[in-house]
Design a protein around this motif. Structure first.
Motif, short mmCIF file in Angstrom:
data_model
loop_
_atom_site.label_atom_id
_atom_site.label_comp_id
_atom_site.label_asym_id
_atom_site.label_seq_id
_atom_site.Cartn_x
_atom_site.Cartn_y
_atom_site.Cartn_z
N GLU A 73 0.84 -1.21 0.00
CA GLU A 73 0.00 0.00 0.00
C GLU A 73 0.87 1.26 0.00
O GLU A 73 2.03 1.22 0.44
CB GLU A 73 -0.91 0.04 1.23
CG GLU A 73 -1.95 -1.07 1.26
CD GLU A 73 -2.86 -0.93 2.46
OE1 GLU A 73 -2.49 -0.15 3.39
OE2 GLU A 73 -3.91 -1.58 2.50
N LYS A 74 0.23 2.36 -0.50
CA LYS A 74 0.89 3.67 -0.42
C LYS A 74 -0.17 4.74 -0.18
O LYS A 74 -1.15 4.84 -0.93
CB LYS A 74 1.65 3.97 -1.71
CG LYS A 74 2.35 5.34 -1.67
CD LYS A 74 3.14 5.62 -2.93
CE LYS A 74 3.82 6.99 -2.85
NZ LYS A 74 4.59 7.30 -4.08
N ASN A 75 0.00 5.52 0.87
CA ASN A 75 -0.88 6.64 1.22
C ASN A 75 -0.02 7.87 1.45
O ASN A 75 1.01 7.80 2.13
CB ASN A 75 -1.69 6.34 2.48
CG ASN A 75 -2.79 5.33 2.22
OD1 ASN A 75 -3.88 5.69 1.83
ND2 ASN A 75 -2.48 4.05 2.45
N THR A 79 -4.31 10.73 0.55
CA THR A 79 -4.68 10.09 -0.71
C THR A 79 -4.13 8.67 -0.75
O THR A 79 -2.94 8.45 -0.50
CB THR A 79 -4.13 10.88 -1.92
OG1 THR A 79 -4.64 12.22 -1.87
CG2 THR A 79 -4.55 10.23 -3.22
N GLU A 80 -5.01 7.74 -1.06
CA GLU A 80 -4.57 6.35 -1.22
C GLU A 80 -4.06 6.18 -2.65
O GLU A 80 -4.84 6.12 -3.60
CB GLU A 80 -5.71 5.38 -0.93
CG GLU A 80 -5.29 3.93 -1.02
CD GLU A 80 -6.43 2.96 -0.79
OE1 GLU A 80 -6.22 1.94 -0.13
OE2 GLU A 80 -7.55 3.23 -1.30
N TYR A 81 -2.76 6.14 -2.79
CA TYR A 81 -2.19 5.99 -4.13
C TYR A 81 -2.53 4.61 -4.69
O TYR A 81 -3.00 4.50 -5.81
CB TYR A 81 -0.67 6.14 -4.05
CG TYR A 81 -0.21 7.59 -4.10
CD1 TYR A 81 0.70 8.04 -5.06
CD2 TYR A 81 -0.69 8.52 -3.18
CE1 TYR A 81 1.11 9.36 -5.08
CE2 TYR A 81 -0.28 9.84 -3.20
CZ TYR A 81 0.63 10.25 -4.17
OH TYR A 81 1.05 11.56 -4.21
N SER A 83 -3.43 0.22 -3.30
CA SER A 83 -3.48 -0.87 -2.32
C SER A 83 -3.55 -2.18 -3.12
O SER A 83 -4.53 -2.42 -3.84
CB SER A 83 -4.71 -0.73 -1.41
OG SER A 83 -4.80 -1.86 -0.55
N GLY A 108 -7.03 2.11 -5.78
CA GLY A 108 -6.22 3.28 -5.47
C GLY A 108 -6.36 4.35 -6.55
O GLY A 108 -6.71 4.06 -7.71
#
Length: 465
Positions: A73-75, A79-81, A83, A108
């Motif tokens: 994941e990246k947030n 903003t959730e880039y 998942s 995402g």
């Protein structure tokens, strides 16, 4: 066996008075049973076998089903880039085919379009096939077959190691018997010489025999006492050598002085289980050493097969059908799939051809080694058999000489009693008898050592536990 264990343990942890000590017979069968059960090298050989079994278990692990999964994941700044969630289940098969099943669910704002999945995720099931190299034969198949060969070879090598320990222990026991017999001879004749000295000394005091006879008999007593001391020293060394093979529950045990052999009822060939093989040894094709080398040959054959397979191009084909719902009756749709092909082939195959040639060379070397070992073993077995037969004939002759020497000593003593002989002649006759007995003991020892050598050369498994 229980009696011996208790005896040894009691000897280690207790003090005995010399008056209370009574001799116990320690047979070759009991000795070898203790060696086979407790000696550290035997335990080490069993561990080597366990290691081979562990390697076999390890190689079978290449065919174990595998479950994998992961989340990425990246947030950033609310903003959730992306998942990414993915799980797979893989089943390797015997041939170069792997069955696969998986599930992934990705979402995402900045999700890569190729990773886009339905809201409920995406199911997949398929197969990966190596069409050329690795299909009918591959490295994981090769490793498993090699592990099975090495397990069988480890069993043979274990028996060889145990046989070697038992053969060396038997030789130590034979030397103990030999020096025990020699010491007993000197004890017996020392006692005879001392009794004769007391008789001559008494007769000399009464004026019936010359005083010089007293000196001569005393010289004989001292000489035999010296011989006895030297024999006792050799016997002690033989006991210590024998003690190298005495262990109980990982504790080294020294041979107690109360233990003694029983030479008159000792049969080494019967104790070692080779009595029926004397003069009729088995063919060397079934010899454990040859069997071990033949296992190497089988391993080289597998290596050659693997190297030949590596000459083929690598063609990996993968196909996975995709579905949103796996509980639907028509969830399989061949139009929804993910597939691919990967091809790799070196143009000159120099590495692969070199590996194949090396594998063939190693196999040829193994064949030469087997042929050489068979010839050497055959000659060694025949030579040992002839040595045993010759020593058996010599032992009969030596026993006849001892019997005849005993007759001569008895006759000389009767002549002395009638006044027609002297102490000098009696001592001379006894010395010749002693030499004859020692010569017979030496031949018996050489015969026992030769029987132990045949047991060692044949590498048969000792069964008399």
């Amino acid at each position: 066996m229980r009696k011996l264990i208790c005896l040894f343990c009691f000897a280690v942890f207790s003090n005995f008075s010399a008056e209370a000590q009574e001799s116990e017979i320690f047979t070759l069968e009991e000795f070898l049973a203790m060696v086979k059960r407790y000696h550290p090298i035997v335990a080490q050989a069993n561990l080597d076998l366990s290691a081979a079994e562990a390697k076999l278990l390890k190689s079978r692990g290449a065919f174990d089903p595998k479950l994998e999964g992961g989340v990425k994941e990246k947030n950033f700044k609310g903003t959730e880039y992306y998942s990414l969630w993915k799980g797979t289940f893989k089943i390797p098969t015997w041939y170069g085919i792997d069955l696969k099943a998986g599930y992934e669910q990705n979402e995402g704002y900045y999700l890569n379009p190729e990773n886009t999945t339905p809201d409920d995720g995406l199911w997949s099931a398929g197969v990966n096939i190596r069409l050329a190299q690795g299909l009918l034969y591959n490295e994981r198949m090769n490793n498993l077959k090699l592990a099975k060969i090495f397990q069988q070879q480890s069993q043979v090598e274990r028996n060889i190691q145990i046989n070697q320990v038992l053969a060396d222990a038997t030789k130590a026991y034979a030397d103990w018997v030999y020096y025990y017999q020699n010491t007993s001879v000197y004890e017996e004749f020392l006692e005879n010489a001392f009794i004769r000295f007391e008789g001559i000394a008494t007769s000399s005091r009464l004026g019936e025999t010359p005083a010089i006879d007293t000196v001569e008999t005393m010289i004989t007593v001292r000489k035999r006492r010296l011989d006895k001391k030297q024999a006792e020293l050799k016997l002690q060394k033989a006991k210590l050598a024998l003690s190298n093979y005495l262990w109980i529950e990982d504790i080294p045990i020294e041979l107690d002085d109360r233990l003694r052999p029983l030479p008159e009822s000792l049969n080494f060939s019967e104790a070692l289980g080779i009595e029926s093989l004397l003069g009729n040894a088995k063919e060397v094709d079934d010899h454990p050493k040859i069997q071990s080398l033949e296992f190497d040959l089988e391993a080289y054959d597998l290596d050659i097969r693997l190297r030949r397979n590596q000459l083929l191009p690598k063609i990996d084909v993968e196909y996975n059908f995709l579905s949103e719902e796996i509980d639907d009756a028509d969830y399989i749709n061949v139009n929804n799939y993910k597939a691919g092909v990967k091809v790799s082939f070196p143009l000159f195959l120099r590495k692969e051809r070199g590996n194949l040639k090396l594998a063939k060379v190693k196999r040829e070397q193994a064949e030469f080694k087997i042929a050489e070992s068979q010839w050497k073993l055959s000659n060694k077995i025949r030579a040992t058999e002839r040595e045993i037969l010759s020593l058996q004939e010599q032992a009969v002759i030596a026993s006849e000489i001892v019997t005849e020497s005993q007759i001569m000593v008895a006759a000389e003593k009767r002549l002395f009693e009638m006044g027609e002989s002297s102490i000098f002649y009696i001592n001379t006759r006894e010395n010749k008898l002693i030499d004859a007995i020692l010569k017979r003991n030496k031949i018996d020892n050489e015969l026992n050592l030769a029987i132990a050598k045949l047991f060692e050369t044949l590498r048969i498994e000792y069964e008399n536990d």
